[in-house]
Design an enzyme around this catalytic site. Structure first.
Site, PDB file in Angstrom:
ATOM      1  N   SER A 142      -0.500   0.650   2.898  1.00  0.00           N
ATOM      2  CA  SER A 142      -0.578   1.138   1.512  1.00  0.00           C
ATOM      3  C   SER A 142      -1.926   1.816   1.360  1.00  0.00           C
ATOM      4  O   SER A 142      -2.843   1.572   2.161  1.00  0.00           O
ATOM      5  CB  SER A 142      -0.500  -0.047   0.549  1.00  0.00           C
ATOM      6  N   TYR A 155      -3.328  -8.428  -3.195  1.00  0.00           N
ATOM      7  CA  TYR A 155      -2.572  -7.404  -2.458  1.00  0.00           C
ATOM      8  C   TYR A 155      -3.496  -6.545  -1.600  1.00  0.00           C
ATOM      9  O   TYR A 155      -3.191  -6.294  -0.431  1.00  0.00           O
ATOM     10  CB  TYR A 155      -1.806  -6.531  -3.462  1.00  0.00           C
TER      11      TYR A 155
HETATM   12  P1  NAP Z   1      10.909  -3.258  -2.330  1.00  0.00           P
HETATM   13  O1  NAP Z   1      11.928  -2.303  -2.859  1.00  0.00           O
HETATM   14  O2  NAP Z   1      10.571  -4.454  -3.153  1.00  0.00           O
HETATM   15  O3  NAP Z   1      11.296  -3.699  -0.848  1.00  0.00           O
HETATM   16  C1  NAP Z   1      10.651  -4.762  -0.188  1.00  0.00           C
HETATM   17  C2  NAP Z   1      11.499  -5.214   0.974  1.00  0.00           C
HETATM   18  O4  NAP Z   1      10.801  -6.250   1.663  1.00  0.00           O
HETATM   19  C3  NAP Z   1      12.840  -5.780   0.530  1.00  0.00           C
HETATM   20  O5  NAP Z   1      13.852  -5.278   1.368  1.00  0.00           O
HETATM   21  C4  NAP Z   1      12.678  -7.287   0.747  1.00  0.00           C
HETATM   22  O6  NAP Z   1      13.933  -7.852   1.129  1.00  0.00           O
HETATM   23  C5  NAP Z   1      11.713  -7.301   1.925  1.00  0.00           C
HETATM   24  N1  NAP Z   1      11.042  -8.593   2.059  1.00  0.00           N
HETATM   25  C6  NAP Z   1      10.228  -9.224   1.186  1.00  0.00           C
HETATM   26  N2  NAP Z   1       9.868 -10.425   1.671  1.00  0.00           N
HETATM   27  C7  NAP Z   1      10.476 -10.559   2.882  1.00  0.00           C
HETATM   28  C8  NAP Z   1      10.522 -11.583   3.854  1.00  0.00           C
HETATM   29  N3  NAP Z   1       9.853 -12.739   3.708  1.00  0.00           N
HETATM   30  N4  NAP Z   1      11.235 -11.380   4.986  1.00  0.00           N
HETATM   31  C9  NAP Z   1      11.934 -10.220   5.162  1.00  0.00           C
HETATM   32  N5  NAP Z   1      11.938  -9.214   4.267  1.00  0.00           N
HETATM   33  C10 NAP Z   1      11.224  -9.388   3.134  1.00  0.00           C
HETATM   34  O7  NAP Z   1       9.507  -2.497  -2.143  1.00  0.00           O
HETATM   35  P2  NAP Z   1       9.106  -1.194  -1.259  1.00  0.00           P
HETATM   36  O8  NAP Z   1       8.236  -0.363  -2.140  1.00  0.00           O
HETATM   37  O9  NAP Z   1      10.257  -0.584  -0.596  1.00  0.00           O
HETATM   38  O10 NAP Z   1       8.136  -1.918  -0.211  1.00  0.00           O
HETATM   39  C11 NAP Z   1       8.205  -1.701   1.190  1.00  0.00           C
HETATM   40  C12 NAP Z   1       6.807  -1.752   1.774  1.00  0.00           C
HETATM   41  O11 NAP Z   1       6.034  -0.664   1.263  1.00  0.00           O
HETATM   42  C13 NAP Z   1       5.997  -3.013   1.441  1.00  0.00           C
HETATM   43  O12 NAP Z   1       5.283  -3.411   2.584  1.00  0.00           O
HETATM   44  C14 NAP Z   1       5.043  -2.539   0.362  1.00  0.00           C
HETATM   45  O13 NAP Z   1       3.876  -3.318   0.318  1.00  0.00           O
HETATM   46  C15 NAP Z   1       4.777  -1.126   0.831  1.00  0.00           C
HETATM   47  N6  NAP Z   1       4.268  -0.204  -0.186  1.00  0.00           N
HETATM   48  C16 NAP Z   1       4.973   0.031  -1.330  1.00  0.00           C
HETATM   49  C17 NAP Z   1       4.441   0.915  -2.274  1.00  0.00           C
HETATM   50  C18 NAP Z   1       5.135   1.223  -3.571  1.00  0.00           C
HETATM   51  O14 NAP Z   1       4.492   1.765  -4.489  1.00  0.00           O
HETATM   52  N7  NAP Z   1       6.402   0.916  -3.719  1.00  0.00           N
HETATM   53  C19 NAP Z   1       3.212   1.542  -2.042  1.00  0.00           C
HETATM   54  C20 NAP Z   1       2.550   1.283  -0.853  1.00  0.00           C
HETATM   55  C21 NAP Z   1       3.080   0.418   0.076  1.00  0.00           C
HETATM   56  P3  NAP Z   1      14.480  -9.291   0.735  1.00  0.00           P
HETATM   57  O15 NAP Z   1      13.919  -9.632  -0.607  1.00  0.00           O
HETATM   58  O16 NAP Z   1      15.973  -9.091   0.740  1.00  0.00           O
HETATM   59  O17 NAP Z   1      14.035 -10.198   1.827  1.00  0.00           O
END
Ligand code: NAP
Length: 255
Positions: A142, A155
């Protein structure tokens, strides 16, 4: 947690990509992109119903995965005969509070999921990635891996640590046929804020109010590009922000 199905159809001529956290957001979009690019994609997360629908759509394999659980990671990784690409995407944030009011459970969730989860998956799959002769590890950190912001230390510390883990591998794996790419997104509209604010839709919507955030497919396209470079090209770090976002938490919001 048990793996579903127990004998995945991973015997395939296609190269195999593993995407963690593929039940939503960036992970689900990445699975679709890599499948369209010719990979057999093995998708992992805790919400297996969503995974199974996705796997059917992309002719991939759905396996239950909790990256915070050693047994679950072992069950997931042990049934994969071949791994060419690992996308460490599972992660997220919980809460937004000053350090003075830090919720230890939230901090532990963030460190376990983003940092130790990435360690578990990478450690388990590195032998197969090396064996592939042309492995790739993509870690979704991130901009929080490079910046700090008030009330976000749970975070930002976790994402900094995850980034350092990933960047350390670049030296440790020098001389092996494995490439390492860190992708650091800014604001992407996914379920991220819904998870951070414990299902509070109003709070989550406010994060993206008056801006044009990135969408999950924007990041997935970058991952597709990274994976399709010739094997001697290593894209080390890629920062992707919406045009409406500058460093250090500055947004241009339409009123
Ligand atoms: P999201 O829609 O909430 O997706 C998060 C995913 O992580 C879900 O599929 C969830 O699946 C999975 N997850 C959470 N805990 C887990 C566990 N213990 N074991 C296996 N899977 C797990 O959010 P996203 O934005 O796509 O996030 C994806 C990545 O991008 C994350 O690492 C986040 O920190 C990073 N990121 C996001 C943003 C943003 O603004 N959205 C910005 C920078 C970085 P389940 O709940 O089904 O397990």
């Amino acid at each position: 947690m048990t793996s579903v199905p127990t004998t995945p159809s991973t015997q395939t001529d296609r190269p195999t990509a593993v995407v963690t956290g593929a039940s939503s957001g960036i992970g689900a979009a990445t699975a679709r992109t890599l499948a369209a690019d010719g990979y057999h994609v093995v998708v992992g997360a805790r919400r297996v119903d969503r995974l199974e629908a996705l796997a059917e759509e992309i002719d991939g394999t759905a396996l239950a995965l909790d990256v915070t659980d050693e047994d679950s990671v072992a069950a997931f990784t042990s049934v994969l005969p071949r791994v060419d690409v690992l996308v460490n995407n599972a992660g997220g944030a919980k809460g937004l509070a000053p350090i003075l009011d830090a919720d230890l459970d939230d901090w532990q969730w963030m460190w376990e999921t983003n940092v130790v989860g990435t360690l578990r998956m990478t450690k388990a799959l590195l032998p197969k990635l090396i064996e592939s002769g042309n492995g790739l590890v993509v870690t979704i950190t991130s901009i929080a891996a490079f910046e700090t912001y008030d009330n976000g230390a749970g975070y930002t510390t976790a994402k900094h640590a995850q980034g350092v883990l990933h960047r350390t591998l670049r030296g440790e794996l020098l001389g092996t046929p494995v490439r390492l790419t860190e992708i650091a997104p800014g604001a992407v509209e996914t379920e991220f804020s819904l998870v951070r604010f414990d299902g509070d839709e109003e709070k989550a919507a406010k994060v993206y109010e008056g801006i044009d955030p990135l969408v999950a497919a924007d990041i997935a396209e970058v991952i597709g590009f990274v994976a399709s470079r010739p094997s001697h090209v290593n894209l080390d770090t890629i920062v992707v922000r919406p045009r409406d976002q500058a460093p250090n938490g500055r947004f241009s919001r339409r009123s």
